[in-house]
Structures are given as C-alpha cells and as structure tokens.
Scaffold this motif. Structure first.
Motif, PDB file in Angstrom:
ATOM      1  N   LEU A  43       0.838  -1.193   0.000  1.00 39.49           N
ATOM      2  CA  LEU A  43       0.000   0.000   0.000  1.00 39.49           C
ATOM      3  C   LEU A  43       0.875   1.245   0.000  1.00 39.49           C
ATOM      4  N   ILE A  44       0.542   2.203  -0.855  1.00 46.04           N
ATOM      5  CA  ILE A  44       1.206   3.495  -0.897  1.00 46.04           C
ATOM      6  C   ILE A  44       0.173   4.527  -0.446  1.00 46.04           C
ATOM      7  N   THR A  45       0.422   5.166   0.686  1.00 45.51           N
ATOM      8  CA  THR A  45      -0.520   6.140   1.239  1.00 45.51           C
ATOM      9  C   THR A  45      -0.292   7.528   0.631  1.00 45.51           C
ATOM     10  N   PRO A  46      -1.258   8.436   0.768  1.00 41.29           N
ATOM     11  CA  PRO A  46      -1.087   9.795   0.248  1.00 41.29           C
ATOM     12  C   PRO A  46       0.108  10.525   0.884  1.00 41.29           C
ATOM     13  N   GLU A  47       0.467  10.156   2.107  1.00 40.53           N
ATOM     14  CA  GLU A  47       1.615  10.767   2.757  1.00 40.53           C
ATOM     15  C   GLU A  47       2.936  10.325   2.115  1.00 40.53           C
ATOM     16  N   GLN A  48       2.924   9.170   1.477  1.00 36.64           N
ATOM     17  CA  GLN A  48       4.130   8.630   0.865  1.00 36.64           C
ATOM     18  C   GLN A  48       4.337   9.077  -0.580  1.00 36.64           C
ATOM     19  N   SER A  49       3.248   9.402  -1.272  1.00 34.35           N
ATOM     20  CA  SER A  49       3.353   9.688  -2.701  1.00 34.35           C
ATOM     21  C   SER A  49       2.169  10.519  -3.181  1.00 34.35           C
ATOM     22  N   ASP A  50       2.382  11.218  -4.295  1.00 37.53           N
ATOM     23  CA  ASP A  50       1.284  11.958  -4.925  1.00 37.53           C
ATOM     24  C   ASP A  50       0.342  11.034  -5.679  1.00 37.53           C
ATOM     25  N   THR A  51       0.775   9.786  -5.917  1.00 38.62           N
ATOM     26  CA  THR A  51      -0.060   8.798  -6.603  1.00 38.62           C
ATOM     27  C   THR A  51      -0.236   7.579  -5.685  1.00 38.62           C
ATOM     28  N   PRO A  52      -1.106   7.703  -4.675  1.00 40.87           N
ATOM     29  CA  PRO A  52      -1.317   6.592  -3.738  1.00 40.87           C
ATOM     30  C   PRO A  52      -2.012   5.420  -4.409  1.00 40.87           C
ATOM     31  N   GLY A  53      -1.823   4.250  -3.828  1.00 43.62           N
ATOM     32  CA  GLY A  53      -2.481   3.066  -4.361  1.00 43.62           C
ATOM     33  C   GLY A  53      -1.830   1.790  -3.885  1.00 43.62           C
TER      34      GLY A  53
END
Length: 68
Positions: A43-53
């Motif tokens: 999981l990629i959260t909004p805090e980690q990237s501009d393109t979460p998913g």
C-alpha cells in the motif's frame, strides 16, 4: 452491422472484481503477489506519494486509489 460488447463487458467486470479483491487483501495485511513479476504488492498512502495506491516494487502493477 451490430456490435456485441458482451464479452468486453464480462472481462471488464471480472477485472474490476479482481482489483477489488486485491485491494481488500492488501489493506487487510495479507500477502498478494504481482501477477507479472511475482513480488509482493504493498500500500502506498497519500503521505508517501502523490499517486497513492497498491503497487509492486518494480512498478509493473499500480492500482491508483483515491483517498478522500
């Protein structure tokens, strides 16, 4: 000439269902592997990237999610 979209609709529905199941499993903390490279999805959260998913390390799988 009549176009038949029934097969395309079935494939789209199946693909959407598969993605939903993958998202659910990853968010539950279960290990799901990328169908292309075999690496674990994460999981990629909004805090980690501009393109979460949901993605794999190589990037061959990336399911964009809207966190609102």
């Amino acid at each position: 000439m009549k176009l038949d979209f029934s097969q395309l609709n079935k494939q789209s529905k199946r693909s959407f269902g598969d993605q939903q199941a993958t998202i659910k499993k990853v968010m539950q903390g279960k290990t799901v592997n990328c169908s292309d490279c075999g690496q674990a999805l994460f999981l990629i959260t909004p805090e980690q990237s501009d393109t979460p998913g949901i993605a794999c390390q190589k990037g061959c799988t990336h399911i964009h999610l809207d966190f609102s």
